[in-house]
Design a protein around this motif. Structure first.
Motif, PDB file in Angstrom:
ATOM      1  N   ASP A 113     -46.154 -91.293  -8.613  1.00 37.05           N
ATOM      2  CA  ASP A 113     -45.124 -90.253  -8.679  1.00 37.05           C
ATOM      3  C   ASP A 113     -43.858 -90.588  -7.890  1.00 37.05           C
ATOM      4  O   ASP A 113     -43.125 -89.700  -7.468  1.00 37.05           O
ATOM      5  CB  ASP A 113     -45.695 -88.912  -8.227  1.00 37.05           C
ATOM      6  CG  ASP A 113     -46.177 -88.923  -6.792  1.00 37.05           C
ATOM      7  OD1 ASP A 113     -46.241 -90.010  -6.183  1.00 37.05           O
ATOM      8  OD2 ASP A 113     -46.482 -87.841  -6.266  1.00 37.05           O
ATOM      9  N   GLY A 114     -43.589 -91.873  -7.709  1.00 40.74           N
ATOM     10  CA  GLY A 114     -42.375 -92.289  -7.007  1.00 40.74           C
ATOM     11  C   GLY A 114     -42.538 -93.678  -6.434  1.00 40.74           C
ATOM     12  O   GLY A 114     -43.540 -94.357  -6.712  1.00 40.74           O
ATOM     13  N   PRO A 115     -41.568 -94.124  -5.644  1.00 48.18           N
ATOM     14  CA  PRO A 115     -41.655 -95.464  -5.056  1.00 48.18           C
ATOM     15  C   PRO A 115     -42.851 -95.577  -4.117  1.00 48.18           C
ATOM     16  O   PRO A 115     -43.139 -94.653  -3.358  1.00 48.18           O
ATOM     17  CB  PRO A 115     -40.354 -95.604  -4.269  1.00 48.18           C
ATOM     18  CG  PRO A 115     -39.482 -94.487  -4.701  1.00 48.18           C
ATOM     19  CD  PRO A 115     -40.343 -93.425  -5.261  1.00 48.18           C
ATOM     20  N   ALA A 116     -43.550 -96.711  -4.168  1.00 52.03           N
ATOM     21  CA  ALA A 116     -44.679 -96.950  -3.264  1.00 52.03           C
ATOM     22  C   ALA A 116     -44.191 -97.415  -1.895  1.00 52.03           C
ATOM     23  O   ALA A 116     -44.924 -97.335  -0.922  1.00 52.03           O
ATOM     24  CB  ALA A 116     -45.616 -97.991  -3.868  1.00 52.03           C
ATOM     25  N   TYR A 117     -42.971 -97.913  -1.841  1.00 54.02           N
ATOM     26  CA  TYR A 117     -42.384 -98.350  -0.563  1.00 54.02           C
ATOM     27  C   TYR A 117     -40.941 -97.876  -0.503  1.00 54.02           C
ATOM     28  O   TYR A 117     -40.192 -98.030  -1.471  1.00 54.02           O
ATOM     29  CB  TYR A 117     -42.426 -99.875  -0.422  1.00 54.02           C
ATOM     30  CG  TYR A 117     -41.816-100.337   0.874  1.00 54.02           C
ATOM     31  CD1 TYR A 117     -42.589-100.408   2.025  1.00 54.02           C
ATOM     32  CD2 TYR A 117     -40.472-100.662   0.961  1.00 54.02           C
ATOM     33  CE1 TYR A 117     -42.020-100.797   3.230  1.00 54.02           C
ATOM     34  CE2 TYR A 117     -39.909-101.047   2.158  1.00 54.02           C
ATOM     35  CZ  TYR A 117     -40.686-101.116   3.289  1.00 54.02           C
ATOM     36  OH  TYR A 117     -40.120-101.485   4.490  1.00 54.02           O
ATOM     37  N   GLN A 118     -40.568 -97.303   0.636  1.00 52.72           N
ATOM     38  CA  GLN A 118     -39.190 -96.895   0.882  1.00 52.72           C
ATOM     39  C   GLN A 118     -38.860 -97.176   2.337  1.00 52.72           C
ATOM     40  O   GLN A 118     -39.709 -96.993   3.214  1.00 52.72           O
ATOM     41  CB  GLN A 118     -39.000 -95.396   0.628  1.00 52.72           C
ATOM     42  CG  GLN A 118     -39.134 -94.990  -0.814  1.00 52.72           C
ATOM     43  CD  GLN A 118     -39.019 -93.482  -0.972  1.00 52.72           C
ATOM     44  OE1 GLN A 118     -39.906 -92.749  -0.553  1.00 52.72           O
ATOM     45  NE2 GLN A 118     -37.912 -93.033  -1.553  1.00 52.72           N
ATOM     46  N   SER A 119     -37.606 -97.601   2.573  1.00 57.09           N
ATOM     47  CA  SER A 119     -37.144 -97.782   3.947  1.00 57.09           C
ATOM     48  C   SER A 119     -35.747 -97.179   4.082  1.00 57.09           C
ATOM     49  O   SER A 119     -35.015 -97.052   3.106  1.00 57.09           O
ATOM     50  CB  SER A 119     -37.153 -99.260   4.342  1.00 57.09           C
ATOM     51  OG  SER A 119     -36.250 -99.998   3.551  1.00 57.09           O
ATOM     52  N   ARG A 125     -29.810 -93.051   5.688  1.00 57.16           N
ATOM     53  CA  ARG A 125     -29.531 -93.474   4.314  1.00 57.16           C
ATOM     54  C   ARG A 125     -30.634 -94.389   3.804  1.00 57.16           C
ATOM     55  O   ARG A 125     -31.141 -95.229   4.532  1.00 57.16           O
ATOM     56  CB  ARG A 125     -28.197 -94.225   4.244  1.00 57.16           C
ATOM     57  CG  ARG A 125     -26.987 -93.332   4.228  1.00 57.16           C
ATOM     58  CD  ARG A 125     -25.724 -94.092   3.853  1.00 57.16           C
ATOM     59  NE  ARG A 125     -26.019 -95.366   3.233  1.00 57.16           N
ATOM     60  CZ  ARG A 125     -25.399 -96.502   3.529  1.00 57.16           C
ATOM     61  NH1 ARG A 125     -24.449 -96.539   4.415  1.00 57.16           N
ATOM     62  NH2 ARG A 125     -25.722 -97.636   2.914  1.00 57.16           N
ATOM     63  N   LEU A 126     -30.968 -94.228   2.521  1.00 56.91           N
ATOM     64  CA  LEU A 126     -31.983 -95.065   1.897  1.00 56.91           C
ATOM     65  C   LEU A 126     -31.523 -96.517   1.905  1.00 56.91           C
ATOM     66  O   LEU A 126     -30.394 -96.822   1.517  1.00 56.91           O
ATOM     67  CB  LEU A 126     -32.246 -94.601   0.461  1.00 56.91           C
ATOM     68  CG  LEU A 126     -33.335 -95.328  -0.301  1.00 56.91           C
ATOM     69  CD1 LEU A 126     -34.701 -95.086   0.342  1.00 56.91           C
ATOM     70  CD2 LEU A 126     -33.352 -94.880  -1.756  1.00 56.91           C
ATOM     71  N   LYS A 127     -32.395 -97.408   2.355  1.00 55.19           N
ATOM     72  CA  LYS A 127     -32.099 -98.832   2.443  1.00 55.19           C
ATOM     73  C   LYS A 127     -32.702 -99.590   1.262  1.00 55.19           C
ATOM     74  O   LYS A 127     -32.058-100.439   0.646  1.00 55.19           O
ATOM     75  CB  LYS A 127     -32.675 -99.368   3.756  1.00 55.19           C
ATOM     76  CG  LYS A 127     -32.428-100.805   4.050  1.00 55.19           C
ATOM     77  CD  LYS A 127     -33.018-101.135   5.427  1.00 55.19           C
ATOM     78  CE  LYS A 127     -32.713-102.530   5.868  1.00 55.19           C
ATOM     79  NZ  LYS A 127     -33.277-102.797   7.204  1.00 55.19           N
ATOM     80  N   TYR A 128     -33.961 -99.299   0.933  1.00 51.62           N
ATOM     81  CA  TYR A 128     -34.674-100.064  -0.093  1.00 51.62           C
ATOM     82  C   TYR A 128     -35.832 -99.227  -0.609  1.00 51.62           C
ATOM     83  O   TYR A 128     -36.424 -98.433   0.123  1.00 51.62           O
ATOM     84  CB  TYR A 128     -35.220-101.364   0.528  1.00 51.62           C
ATOM     85  CG  TYR A 128     -36.021-102.206  -0.410  1.00 51.62           C
ATOM     86  CD1 TYR A 128     -35.408-103.009  -1.365  1.00 51.62           C
ATOM     87  CD2 TYR A 128     -37.412-102.203  -0.363  1.00 51.62           C
ATOM     88  CE1 TYR A 128     -36.152-103.789  -2.239  1.00 51.62           C
ATOM     89  CE2 TYR A 128     -38.164-102.987  -1.229  1.00 51.62           C
ATOM     90  CZ  TYR A 128     -37.523-103.775  -2.169  1.00 51.62           C
ATOM     91  OH  TYR A 128     -38.264-104.541  -3.040  1.00 51.62           O
ATOM     92  N   GLU A 129     -36.143 -99.413  -1.890  1.00 53.18           N
ATOM     93  CA  GLU A 129     -37.340 -98.798  -2.443  1.00 53.18           C
ATOM     94  C   GLU A 129     -37.896 -99.700  -3.534  1.00 53.18           C
ATOM     95  O   GLU A 129     -37.157-100.443  -4.189  1.00 53.18           O
ATOM     96  CB  GLU A 129     -37.076 -97.386  -2.967  1.00 53.18           C
ATOM     97  CG  GLU A 129     -36.051 -97.269  -4.051  1.00 53.18           C
ATOM     98  CD  GLU A 129     -35.746 -95.814  -4.420  1.00 53.18           C
ATOM     99  OE1 GLU A 129     -36.326 -94.884  -3.832  1.00 53.18           O
ATOM    100  OE2 GLU A 129     -34.909 -95.606  -5.305  1.00 53.18           O
ATOM    101  N   GLU A 139     -39.718-103.990 -11.571  1.00 55.32           N
ATOM    102  CA  GLU A 139     -38.348-104.339 -11.206  1.00 55.32           C
ATOM    103  C   GLU A 139     -37.401-103.148 -11.181  1.00 55.32           C
ATOM    104  O   GLU A 139     -36.401-103.173 -10.493  1.00 55.32           O
ATOM    105  CB  GLU A 139     -37.801-105.413 -12.163  1.00 55.32           C
ATOM    106  CG  GLU A 139     -38.545-106.732 -12.047  1.00 55.32           C
ATOM    107  CD  GLU A 139     -38.465-107.333 -10.653  1.00 55.32           C
ATOM    108  OE1 GLU A 139     -37.377-107.311 -10.049  1.00 55.32           O
ATOM    109  OE2 GLU A 139     -39.504-107.816 -10.161  1.00 55.32           O
ATOM    110  N   SER A 140     -37.700-102.125 -11.943  1.00 56.70           N
ATOM    111  CA  SER A 140     -36.807-100.964 -11.990  1.00 56.70           C
ATOM    112  C   SER A 140     -37.631 -99.694 -12.106  1.00 56.70           C
ATOM    113  O   SER A 140     -38.806 -99.724 -12.490  1.00 56.70           O
ATOM    114  CB  SER A 140     -35.862-101.067 -13.188  1.00 56.70           C
ATOM    115  OG  SER A 140     -36.592-100.929 -14.394  1.00 56.70           O
ATOM    116  N   GLU A 141     -36.985 -98.581 -11.820  1.00 61.45           N
ATOM    117  CA  GLU A 141     -37.664 -97.301 -11.955  1.00 61.45           C
ATOM    118  C   GLU A 141     -38.010 -97.042 -13.422  1.00 61.45           C
ATOM    119  O   GLU A 141     -39.081 -96.504 -13.731  1.00 61.45           O
ATOM    120  CB  GLU A 141     -36.789 -96.180 -11.403  1.00 61.45           C
ATOM    121  CG  GLU A 141     -37.467 -94.836 -11.395  1.00 61.45           C
ATOM    122  CD  GLU A 141     -36.638 -93.750 -10.740  1.00 61.45           C
ATOM    123  OE1 GLU A 141     -37.202 -92.668 -10.514  1.00 61.45           O
ATOM    124  OE2 GLU A 141     -35.447 -93.970 -10.467  1.00 61.45           O
TER     125      GLU A 141
END
Length: 156
Positions: A113-119, A125-129, A139-141
């Motif tokens: 239900d969304g990104p498995a990794y987020q930083s 501010r979102l850095k990476y997902e 590679e993409s959502e």
């Protein structure tokens, strides 16, 4: 079995470790390893069974900043990163804002239900997902959303 304890020069407890007869860090009814800061604040708590990180009812690893705020918590079952209904790992900046969170099932990055990794950056501010299903990164959502449909239909 009694724990091994170390102390700071001022007499304050520094660490406590429980081991089994085989010499592996082990405890069934609480954390097998704990470490405190010089000021008495708990800094680290690790739950292990036979030397393997394991806890069913909460995070197996927890680390706190010197200011007492939670710094990191990680959920393990039988040594594998694992949590069903939430992130298996998360790290926080000392002000309490999220640094990263990651979702694992059976040791593999996994979330439907969304990104498995987020930083995040220190400013929030979102850095990476990244998106993963059973350890496979997409590679993409958009590619991920197609894979979720296939996964739910038992086709991958």
């Amino acid at each position: 079995m009694n724990p091994t304890r170390t102390y700071y020069k001022n007499g304050q407890i520094k660490s406590e470790e429980w081991k089994n007869e085989a010499g592996k860090t082990h405890r069934l009814d609480g954390p097998a390893y704990q470490e405190w800061y010089k000021n008495g604040q708990l800094g680290t708590e690790v739950w292990l069974i036979n030397g393997s990180r394991h806890r069913l009812d909460g995070p197996a690893d927890q680390i706190w900043h010197k200011n007492g705020r939670l710094a990191c918590e990680v959920w393990y079952i039988n040594g594998d990163l694992h949590r069903i209904n939430g992130p298996a790992g998360q790290r926080l900046y000392d002000d309490g804002r999220l640094m990263y969170k990651e979702y694992y099932i059976n040791g593999r990055l996994h979330r439907l239900d969304g990104p498995a990794y987020q930083s995040w950056y220190t400013n929030g501010r979102l850095k990476y997902e990244s998106w993963h299903i059973n350890g496979v990164q997409y590679e993409s959502e958009a590619e991920f959303l197609v894979a979720v449909d296939l996964y739910k239909a038992n086709e991958i």
